[in-house]
Design an enzyme around this catalytic site. Structure first.
Site: not given
Length: 551
Positions: A361, A379
């Site tokens: 992420t 992400t």
């Protein structure tokens, strides 16, 4: 009385001074540069957020991408509006609760994590268009131009990306389009090798010309669906066409004179942070003995993550008791169960039943010279996501379906457990830990967030506590980190974060301390002193590509 009122007005004006410069902190210099380039062209923080997001989608695909999703937390200076733009992925219409279970009723981890069956419908591109139309001032085509150039001209491979390619290469080799990008000569690239992505540039150009329709409809959509279905996935064209961005009301809470604006469900981060801070608000942590402070913070983490596993999911599918979970009275009850001298075993807390004991992420922060703010966490889930690039599009698909609870009590890739609230359902958005956050006080503004899977919430929490202690932005992003997530019942730490003496003190309180072999996260934060107008920013020193620029 008139003099007093005038003095108050002067004080308010001085506190409301706009930032002298703009600050952007992100995970890669090309992304930070892209954001400042858009600001220089007359864009605002929201236009810059598109440029930073899109460029990260090209140069940091181990962490984010247009085949994934995002939460953009926005503060608009002209009217004080705070809103979270939910571009989270959602389950395809053919998804079902048992789709990853084998004949024995166990979760098939390969299907849940690798290949197109692991992918939810992406939301990032829809988020770009929403930001441009409703909050930005430049055309989407202008904000996407830096990312298009980075895809066409290429960027140099760097150690963190290379490590992810090395780890994922057996999965990448399953798919020719993935090999063409990440293993172009059949081998892992070396530092400095140029990574060029003409198919991704073509997709971004289609979006620049046609908006979200250039991705969710037409040729790009057909290529993605054909590639997914040919490799065992369940996407349809209707799944793509029906995807919509949602505006969410952020979670608001207070802590010792500060107002926090943070992520709303389907993020679990805002509610968990509010719960933890409400528990901790009864204590003065600043001057507390370190072992005692860590003990109390850990016990608050334990209880918030317990609630996460039971109550939280997509608010469009489950009733979340947000008001209860974020109320000081509820925290008071949780606090009453904390023994100041001993750890509470997690299995003694009411939970979801029998549970097995079982850095990816990205984030950026922006402050522009008008006082607009963006805290965004993006992400694709695990490093290089599903490993599957849809041929002809350059789009690396997420593996966010693993963020659902594939089976009650079964941990996901980050060891997090869930129950019915986060079960797989068609068109549902999986629970997330992403926690983009703002903090406001009379004379200060903080913008922060981080990647890190299940540890995102606790890393943001520790950054917040460091800010509340009066430390500068460089300290928030570099502070040693620790984490407890209810189950497994362990207090995790970064390598060398705790001294042997401190570990012994915590173990004497009943904590099982488990030190990691490395470090966590990649926090990027910005700070604005509203009295002076001074702006500062900082990127996590744990990685070498972070870039914080004020200008």
């Amino acid at each position: 009385m008139k003099h007093i009122i005038l003095l108050l007005l002067i004080t308010q004006i001085s506190f409301a001074k706009t930032p002298e410069q703009a600050a952007i902190a992100s995970a890669h210099p090309l992304a930070t540069e892209a954001g400042h380039r858009i600001l220089a062209q007359g864009g605002n923080a929201f236009d810059a957020a598109i440029a930073v997001s899109a460029t990260l989608a090209v140069v940091e695909q181990q962490s984010s991408g247009i085949g994934g999703g995002a939460f953009w937390l926005l503060h608009r200076a002209k009217d004080g509006k705070n809103v979270m733009i939910d571009g989270r992925e959602e389950a395809p219409a053919k998804a079902h609760a048992d789709m990853y279970l084998n004949e024995a009723g166990e979760v098939n981890r390969d299907l849940a994590l690798n290949g197109p069956l692991a992918a939810g419908i992406p939301g990032e591109i829809a988020g770009f268009e929403h930001l441009a139309i409703h909050y930005g001032r430049l055309p989407l085509s202008a904000s996407l131009q830096p990312a298009i150039e980075a895809a066409e001209q290429g960027f140099k491979a760097y150690p963190r990306l290379i490590r992810h390619i090395e780890r994922k290469q057996n999965i990448l080799r399953r798919y020719p389009a993935s090999m063409a990008v990440y293993l172009p000569q059949g081998t892992v690239p070396e530092v400095g090798d140029l990574i060029v992505q003409p198919d991704l540039a073509k997709t971004l150009r289609a979006v620049a010309e046609h908006g979200k329709a250039g991705f969710y409809d037409g040729e790009i959509a057909r290529l993605m669906v054909d590639a997914v279905q040919q490799s065992g996935g369940i996407w349809t064209l209707d799944d793509l066409k029906s995807y919509t961005v949602k505006e969410r009301q952020p979670i608001t809470t207070t802590y010792h004179g500060h107002t926090l604006i943070t992520a709303a469900p389907p993020s679990s981060g805002g509610i968990a942070i509010a719960t933890i801070l409400n528990i901790l608000s009864a204590w003065d942590l600043t001057d507390m003995d370190r072992a005692q402070r860590i003990h109390l913070v850990t016990e608050a983490m334990r209880r918030a993550y317990r609630d996460r596993s039971i109550y939280l999911g997509d608010p469009d599918f489950v009733e979340i008791p947000t008001q209860l979970l974020t109320h000081p009275y509820y925290a008071e009850g949780l606090r009453a169960g904390i023994n100041p001298d001993k750890a509470t075993p997690s299995d003694l807390l009411p939970g979801i039943g029998d549970v097995p004991k079982g850095e990816d992420t990205t984030h950026f922060s922006i402050i522009d010279t008008e006082g607009n703010l963006v805290s965004a966490t993006l992400t694709v889930n695990t490093g290089l996501a599903s490993g599957f690039i849809a041929a002809g599009t350059g789009v690396l698909l997420n593996n966010e379906m693993d963020d659902f609870s594939a089976k009650p009590g079964e941990p996901n890739a980050f060891g997090l457990i869930g129950d019915q609230a986060n079960k797989i359902e068609p068109k549902k958005r999986p629970l997330s830990s992403m926690s983009p956050t703002f903090v406001f006080s009379d004379d200060q503004v903080a913008v922060l967030g981080t990647p890190g899977g299940s540890r995102i919430i606790t890393m943001v929490l520790l950054g917040l506590l460091d800010f509340f202690d009066g430390h500068p932005v460089d300290s928030w992003v570099s502070k040693p980190r620790y984490h407890h997530q209810y189950l497994p019942d362990r207090l995790y730490t970064e390598k060398d974060a705790f001294s042997p003496e401190l570990i012994s003190q915590l173990e004497a309180k009943g904590h099982e301390v488990r030190a990691s072999k490395g470090t966590w996260g990649n926090m990027h934060a910005a700070y604005w002193n509203r009295q002076t107008g001074e702006v500062t920013a900082s990127s996590d020193p744990r990685t070498t590509t972070g870039s914080a620029v004020v200008k």
